[in-house]
Design a protein around this motif. Structure first.
Motif, PDB file in Angstrom:
ATOM      1  N   ILE A 103      49.837  45.545  53.421  1.00  0.00           N
ATOM      2  CA  ILE A 103      51.125  46.657  53.915  1.00  0.00           C
ATOM      3  C   ILE A 103      50.975  47.692  52.949  1.00  0.00           C
ATOM      4  CG2 ILE A 103      53.539  45.841  54.534  1.00  0.00           C
ATOM      5  CD1 ILE A 103      53.229  43.306  55.846  1.00  0.00           C
ATOM      6  N   TYR A 104      51.348  47.183  52.159  1.00  0.00           N
ATOM      7  CA  TYR A 104      52.090  48.463  51.168  1.00  0.00           C
ATOM      8  C   TYR A 104      50.584  49.696  50.215  1.00  0.00           C
ATOM      9  CZ  TYR A 104      57.057  47.423  50.936  1.00  0.00           C
ATOM     10  OH  TYR A 104      57.781  46.959  51.201  1.00  0.00           O
ATOM     11  N   GLY A 105      49.647  49.152  50.678  1.00  0.00           N
ATOM     12  CA  GLY A 105      48.274  50.215  50.968  1.00  0.00           C
ATOM     13  C   GLY A 105      48.050  50.004  49.375  1.00  0.00           C
ATOM     14  N   VAL A 106      47.658  48.392  48.434  1.00  0.00           N
ATOM     15  CA  VAL A 106      46.973  48.513  47.903  1.00  0.00           C
ATOM     16  C   VAL A 106      45.663  48.618  48.046  1.00  0.00           C
ATOM     17  CG1 VAL A 106      47.171  47.102  45.726  1.00  0.00           C
ATOM     18  CG2 VAL A 106      49.418  47.469  46.468  1.00  0.00           C
ATOM     19  N   PRO A 107      44.976  49.178  47.216  1.00  0.00           N
ATOM     20  CA  PRO A 107      43.156  49.186  47.467  1.00  0.00           C
ATOM     21  C   PRO A 107      42.597  48.168  47.553  1.00  0.00           C
ATOM     22  CG  PRO A 107      43.730  51.187  46.150  1.00  0.00           C
ATOM     23  CD  PRO A 107      45.333  50.001  45.893  1.00  0.00           C
ATOM     24  N   ALA A 108      41.651  47.824  48.553  1.00  0.00           N
ATOM     25  CA  ALA A 108      41.150  46.719  48.570  1.00  0.00           C
ATOM     26  C   ALA A 108      40.669  45.867  47.270  1.00  0.00           C
ATOM     27  CB  ALA A 108      39.809  46.135  50.182  1.00  0.00           C
ATOM     28  N   LYS A 109      40.269  46.583  46.837  1.00  0.00           N
ATOM     29  CA  LYS A 109      39.041  46.319  45.317  1.00  0.00           C
ATOM     30  C   LYS A 109      39.809  45.783  44.720  1.00  0.00           C
ATOM     31  CE  LYS A 109      36.954  50.527  44.616  1.00  0.00           C
ATOM     32  NZ  LYS A 109      37.340  51.131  43.734  1.00  0.00           N
ATOM     33  N   GLU A 110      41.364  46.345  44.654  1.00  0.00           N
ATOM     34  CA  GLU A 110      42.467  46.114  42.947  1.00  0.00           C
ATOM     35  C   GLU A 110      42.838  44.088  43.379  1.00  0.00           C
ATOM     36  OE1 GLU A 110      43.603  51.061  42.618  1.00  0.00           O
ATOM     37  OE2 GLU A 110      44.910  48.833  42.815  1.00  0.00           O
ATOM     38  N   ILE A 111      43.188  44.661  45.096  1.00  0.00           N
ATOM     39  CA  ILE A 111      44.236  43.337  45.469  1.00  0.00           C
ATOM     40  C   ILE A 111      43.618  41.655  44.723  1.00  0.00           C
ATOM     41  CG2 ILE A 111      44.966  41.646  47.057  1.00  0.00           C
ATOM     42  CD1 ILE A 111      44.490  44.244  48.696  1.00  0.00           C
ATOM     43  N   GLY A 112      42.305  41.596  44.786  1.00  0.00           N
ATOM     44  CA  GLY A 112      42.514  40.283  44.349  1.00  0.00           C
ATOM     45  C   GLY A 112      41.800  40.629  42.269  1.00  0.00           C
ATOM     46  N   PRO A 113      41.933  41.373  41.539  1.00  0.00           N
ATOM     47  CA  PRO A 113      41.702  41.289  40.271  1.00  0.00           C
ATOM     48  C   PRO A 113      43.696  40.744  39.495  1.00  0.00           C
ATOM     49  CG  PRO A 113      40.087  42.655  40.591  1.00  0.00           C
ATOM     50  CD  PRO A 113      40.734  42.334  41.761  1.00  0.00           C
ATOM     51  N   LYS A 114      44.439  41.797  40.772  1.00  0.00           N
ATOM     52  CA  LYS A 114      45.854  42.035  40.167  1.00  0.00           C
ATOM     53  C   LYS A 114      46.707  40.253  40.369  1.00  0.00           C
ATOM     54  CE  LYS A 114      48.943  45.453  40.678  1.00  0.00           C
ATOM     55  NZ  LYS A 114      50.027  46.645  41.622  1.00  0.00           N
ATOM     56  N   THR A 115      45.842  39.849  41.646  1.00  0.00           N
ATOM     57  CA  THR A 115      46.475  38.769  42.325  1.00  0.00           C
ATOM     58  C   THR A 115      45.846  37.545  41.088  1.00  0.00           C
ATOM     59  OG1 THR A 115      45.300  39.292  44.637  1.00  0.00           O
ATOM     60  CG2 THR A 115      46.018  37.157  44.501  1.00  0.00           C
ATOM     61  N   ASP A 116      44.963  37.511  40.071  1.00  0.00           N
ATOM     62  CA  ASP A 116      44.482  37.101  39.520  1.00  0.00           C
ATOM     63  C   ASP A 116      45.390  36.809  38.088  1.00  0.00           C
ATOM     64  OD1 ASP A 116      40.818  36.904  40.176  1.00  0.00           O
ATOM     65  OD2 ASP A 116      42.473  35.434  40.862  1.00  0.00           O
ATOM     66  N   ARG A 117      45.758  38.386  38.360  1.00  0.00           N
ATOM     67  CA  ARG A 117      46.813  38.493  36.799  1.00  0.00           C
ATOM     68  C   ARG A 117      47.733  38.052  36.982  1.00  0.00           C
ATOM     69  NH1 ARG A 117      44.569  43.940  36.046  1.00  0.00           N
ATOM     70  NH2 ARG A 117      46.100  44.302  37.306  1.00  0.00           N
ATOM     71  N   LEU A 118      48.528  38.224  38.559  1.00  0.00           N
ATOM     72  CA  LEU A 118      49.872  37.976  38.325  1.00  0.00           C
ATOM     73  C   LEU A 118      49.675  36.519  38.539  1.00  0.00           C
ATOM     74  CD1 LEU A 118      51.553  39.663  40.682  1.00  0.00           C
ATOM     75  CD2 LEU A 118      52.074  37.429  40.957  1.00  0.00           C
ATOM     76  N   LEU A 119      48.982  36.073  39.125  1.00  0.00           N
ATOM     77  CA  LEU A 119      49.119  34.528  39.402  1.00  0.00           C
ATOM     78  C   LEU A 119      49.109  33.465  37.976  1.00  0.00           C
ATOM     79  CD1 LEU A 119      47.231  33.709  42.206  1.00  0.00           C
ATOM     80  CD2 LEU A 119      49.575  32.965  41.927  1.00  0.00           C
ATOM     81  N   ALA A 120      48.225  34.540  36.788  1.00  0.00           N
ATOM     82  CA  ALA A 120      48.487  34.112  35.104  1.00  0.00           C
ATOM     83  C   ALA A 120      49.525  34.251  34.828  1.00  0.00           C
ATOM     84  CB  ALA A 120      47.409  34.482  34.743  1.00  0.00           C
ATOM     85  N   ASN A 121      50.164  35.652  35.057  1.00  0.00           N
ATOM     86  CA  ASN A 121      51.266  35.309  34.438  1.00  0.00           C
ATOM     87  C   ASN A 121      52.024  34.423  34.373  1.00  0.00           C
ATOM     88  OD1 ASN A 121      52.974  37.494  32.660  1.00  0.00           O
ATOM     89  ND2 ASN A 121      52.830  39.079  34.223  1.00  0.00           N
TER      90      ASN A 121
END
Lengths: 243, 347, 309
Positions: A103-121
């Motif tokens: 919804i906020y326009g985060v580029p598609a290929k960034e979403i996966g890795p960012k999600t992983d990092r966030l969940l790890a955090n």
């Protein structure tokens, strides 16, 4: 840099003045506490800053965009976490993150890795595939906050984010807030927990639509000869006519 | 979810099969003082067609009106005396078709089909006997000689409105208390559940009485629909229907948890079939049996029929006994079932 | 006879165990607080006690009346204020009060003395629609409506949630006054600071009671030694404290941080313990450091108990 500026903002509903000529500024990376009694005008003020409603008079900018004339850009550059957390109960944890990121326009290929990092955090990896409906309240709240800042907005608005949550989780939540602030995200938060007011860099207290106090907790306590923010609040709110 | 998927299918079935303006096996009666070759020929033509079936033979013109009161017959075929003789000697013969005008749609349809068949007979006869003659059907409408659509629609609309106000509003009102949480507080009080229910129904009862009165006034003075029967009977049967509708609303409220679902159910599941199957827009007789059977279950159908009988045909209480009994049973069953279902706890 | 007597009440919803075998008693005229976060099971417990839900197992009685068998009698003598302000939003303040009085077969005048102090604060608004009131006023109205029939036992489910601290304090002042009328009050709240305003409290989490006792007893039974630490840079201070060895727990607590230390090791070292910490913090370049022993608050106790469970 000023991330939020408010200049003589007033909001009237018919003959009732909900917000009466408020002005203030918030710096980048600040944790700004926005306090006040129910009915004092906090929610109305926040709505205007989020671009959800237009001031009757006065002007303001958020993330550099005018709140009256550029409300759509304002919305695109902020994060927002409402009281009721606004997550989709029937979606999984990672699906929620993906949805809000999209919804906020985060580029598609960034979403996966960012999600992983966030969940790890957050220590959430094991719950990736859990439906949000089955998460305990504290986790929902942390997830909601993460979804709100996923797209790295300049400022995030938090509307009573810790309502009803157990004490330990409440503190863990504030650690997330500190981390976000350290990373340069400006935090605009309202709360009824006076101890949380102490965690803010500066605090404003609204009474009857006006800002009656605006300073760091330390200075406010000194000025009013109070032991803690609870006393400061009591002294100011008692003068209120609206309740 | 189910509503979203099933509803369109339901609508297609109802509209597709329900709106069937064709005629099949419609019953008719005859008054045949001539009883000769020609009359028999015509009667046979009609009877053997797939559209009509002979139901009764009338021996006396005065019985004709009685037949319509009973309501089973679509039209009565009246032959003149010495029908065949007249045809041979004068080249003209007269047939009268008397139909029930309260439902102009049906009347029209039946008349057209019958006239087509009579015309066919006429042609066949001409081929055989080489005698030029004409059979002239005269159409007479009982009860609604002006073929005013309002005669049909007003009872239908009244049924629909009362059902709407009572069932929908009652169910939504009770569902709202549940949704907002005030029901919780009412339950933890000395107030008996049955009082809670009655108190929710009373306002809509009162409103529907006002609606009934205003609809009747408008119908009579603005639309010129007559009230040929007794007002008292009209009032009583309306009251009965109002009770049924209120009970229906109550029943719905025991099934749903939110106002939205109450609205959907009342609106879709109740209103749509009522509009289509109660005879308000399309005659029930022309619908497939399955849908006709479904129509029997709708309280509105019985009420609208009773209304027509009393208002337009001017019939008395004894003629609508069937409808009254059916409605009473429905009211009783619904009220009893709803009371049983009403939960005095939250689960 | 106890006002409330609960034996081994359990309640399950689908896969979740909302209440796990709770037992407790409440004396007549007590203010009994159920303190715990959302999801602890407070509302479920209240609904069972007010006869709105049936427990899966266990028994409960109010003034000798069983919540299952004698529910009709119970419904005549309790006052109930559920979580959401369950008032009629489109009726005025006055009309709401009247409706609730009538439902309980009484009049506003009969028990006016009970609600006078509370009601006087909203009386100027008595012609205003309940939906147009602020949170604090709605709460006062809801309390008045729950009291208007002079219940024996009053159940208030999170009456102060979402309300600002000043209104909250006023609300609790009103409850203290009601106690003088001999009404038993059972109130739930997620705000730990309100606990000390009750006679006895039950700390609740995950469907269980962590402890039931008076607030003082609970605070006195804090296992470890509690200290408060302040310095100029609070955020950095927290990080450094967390890295320090020898602490049982370390949490932010508003204008100071609370750290807990195992009692025996602390007492062994005596003053040395604090000096060691001070040196460590000075080394970390903190200034205006203040370390002092404090007594535990209910919140500290809750956190100690819930970490343990």
């Amino acid at each position: 840099m000023k991330v939020i500026t408010a200049n003589n903002i007033t909001k009237r509903f018919g003959s009732f003045t909900a917000v009466d000529n408020i002005s203030f500024e918030v710096e980048k990376g600040e944790i700004f506490g926005f306090l006040g009694a129910n009915g004092a005008g906090k929610t109305t003020a926040m709505r205007m800053l989020c671009g959800l409603s237009k001031p009757s008079s006065g002007s303001g900018t958020v993330a550099g965009f005018d709140i009256s004339k550029q409300s759509e850009q304002v919305k695109a550059n902020i994060g927002y976490m409402s009281q009721k957390f606004a997550l989709y109960d029937d979606l999984k944890v990672w699906e929620n993150l993906k949805l809000f990121a999209g919804i906020y326009g985060v580029p598609a290929k960034e979403i996966g890795p960012k999600t992983d990092r966030l969940l790890a955090n957050l220590g959430f990896e094991s719950e990736r595939n859990t439906l949000v409906a089955s998460l305990p309240l504290g986790w929902k709240q942390k997830l909601s906050f993460s979804a709100a800042i996923f797209h790295n907005p300049q400022v995030v608005f938090l509307d009573e984010p810790t309502g009803g949550v157990d004490p330990v989780t409440r503190r863990q939540f504030w650690e997330l807030i500190y981390e976000a602030a350290d990373n340069g995200i400006t935090i605009f938060v309202t709360t009824h927990y006076m101890d949380e007011a102490e965690y803010c860099n500066r605090v404003s207290i609204m009474v009857d639509g006006r800002i009656e106090a605006l300073d760091s907790p330390k200075n406010l306590k000194q000025q009013m000869g109070a032991q803690n923010m609870d006393e400061v609040f009591h002294q100011l709110a008692r003068k209120a006519k609206r309740n | 979810m189910i509503i979203l998927l099933v509803l369109p299918i339901m609508m297609i079935i109802l509209f597709g099969f329900g709106i069937n303006t064709e005629v099949k096996n419609s019953k008719f009666a005859i008054y045949d003082p001539s009883n000769d070759v020609a009359t028999q020929g015509i009667i046979n033509k009609l009877n053997t067609s797939e559209y009509f079936t002979i139901a009764e033979t009338v021996n006396n013109p005065s019985e004709i009106e009685q037949i319509f009161r009973e309501g089973d017959v679509g039209f009565v075929l009246v032959f003149s005396e010495n029908f065949y003789q007249n045809m041979l000697h004068t080249g003209e013969a007269q047939i009268q078709m008397i139909t029930d005008g309260t439902d102009p749609n049906t009347a029209n349809t039946l008349v057209n089909y019958a006239m087509a068949l009579i015309g066919e007979y006429q042609r066949e006869l001409m081929q055989i006997s080489h005698i030029p003659f004409q059979i002239q059907p005269e159409v007479k409408l009982l009860y609604n000689p002006g073929m005013k659509g309002a005669y049909n629609t007003v009872p239908g609309v009244m049924g629909m409105v009362l059902m709407l106000i009572c069932a929908m509003m009652t169910s939504v009102s009770i569902a709202r208390e549940k949704e907002l949480g005030t029901m919780e507080v009412l339950l933890v009080s000395p107030m008996k559940p049955f009082i809670i229910i009655i108190s929710k129904m009373i306002p809509y009862f009162a409103i529907s009485l006002i609606n009934l009165a205003s609809l009747l006034l408008l119908a009579v003075y603005v639309l010129h629909v007559p009230v040929n029967g007794s007002l008292v009977t009209l009032g009583l049967v309306s009251l009965l229907f109002i009770f049924v509708s209120l009970a229906l609303g109550l029943m719905i409220s025991t099934i749903v948890e939110t106002q939205l679902v109450a609205l959907l159910i009342s609106g879709m599941v109740l209103m749509l079939p009522v509009i289509l199957l109660s005879g308000l827009m399309f005659p029930i007789e022309t619908m497939p049996l399955a849908l006709q059977a479904l129509a029997q279950v709708l309280p509105a159908k019985w009420f609208i029929e009773a209304l027509r009988s009393v208002m337009i045909k001017g019939l008395g209480f004894s003629s609508i006994m069937k409808e009254v009994i059916v409605l009473s049973v429905m009211a009783f069953v619904l009220i009893a079932a709803s009371f049983k279902r009403f939960k005095n706890r939250l689960e | 006879m106890k006002a409330i007597s609960v034996q081994n009440i359990s309640k399950n919803y689908a896969k979740v165990a909302a209440l796990k075998g709770l037992s407790f008693e409440v004396e007549k005229g007590e203010i009994f607080g159920v303190i715990g976060p959302d999801g602890a099971g407070k509302t479920t417990l209240f609904r069972i006690l007010t006869t709105l839900l049936l427990a899966n197992s266990g028994k409960a009685s109010l003034e000798g009346l069983d919540v299952v068998k004698d529910y009709k009698k119970i419904r005549q003598m309790v006052g109930y204020m559920p979580g959401r302000f369950s008032l009629y939003q489109d009726l005025t303040v006055e009309e709401n009060l009247k409706i609730f009085a009538t439902v309980f077969n009484t009049t506003i005048q009969e028990n006016y003395h009970l609600i006078k102090d509370i009601y006087q604060q909203i009386e100027p608004f008595k012609k205003r629609r309940a939906g147009a009131l602020s949170g604090g006023m709605k709460q006062k109205l809801a309390l008045s409506c729950a009291l208007i029939h002079k219940p024996n036992i009053l159940f208030l489910d999170e009456p102060t949630t979402g309300v600002d601290p000043v209104s909250r304090k006023e609300f609790w002042d009103m409850l203290a006054k009601l106690k003088e009328e001999g009404i038993t009050i059972v109130v739930s709240t997620p705000y730990m600071d309100e606990a000390s305003l009750c006679d006895r409290i039950a700390l609740m989490q995950g469907g269980e009671f962590l402890r039931i006792d008076t607030p003082e007893n609970i605070m006195n039974s804090y296992k470890n030694i509690l200290l408060s630490v302040k310095a100029d840079q609070m955020s950095q201070l927290l990080k450094d404290l967390k890295a320090y060895q020898g602490l049982e727990s370390c949490f932010a607590f508003g204008d100071s941080h609370h750290i807990s230390v195992d009692k025996s090791s602390y007492l062994e070292e005596g003053d040395d313990w604090k000096i060691k910490l001070l040196k460590y913090l000075e080394y970390k370049r903190h200034r205006h450091i203040l370390i002092e022993e404090i007594s535990a608050t209910v919140e500290d106790c809750f956190m100690e108990l819930s970490e343990g469970s």
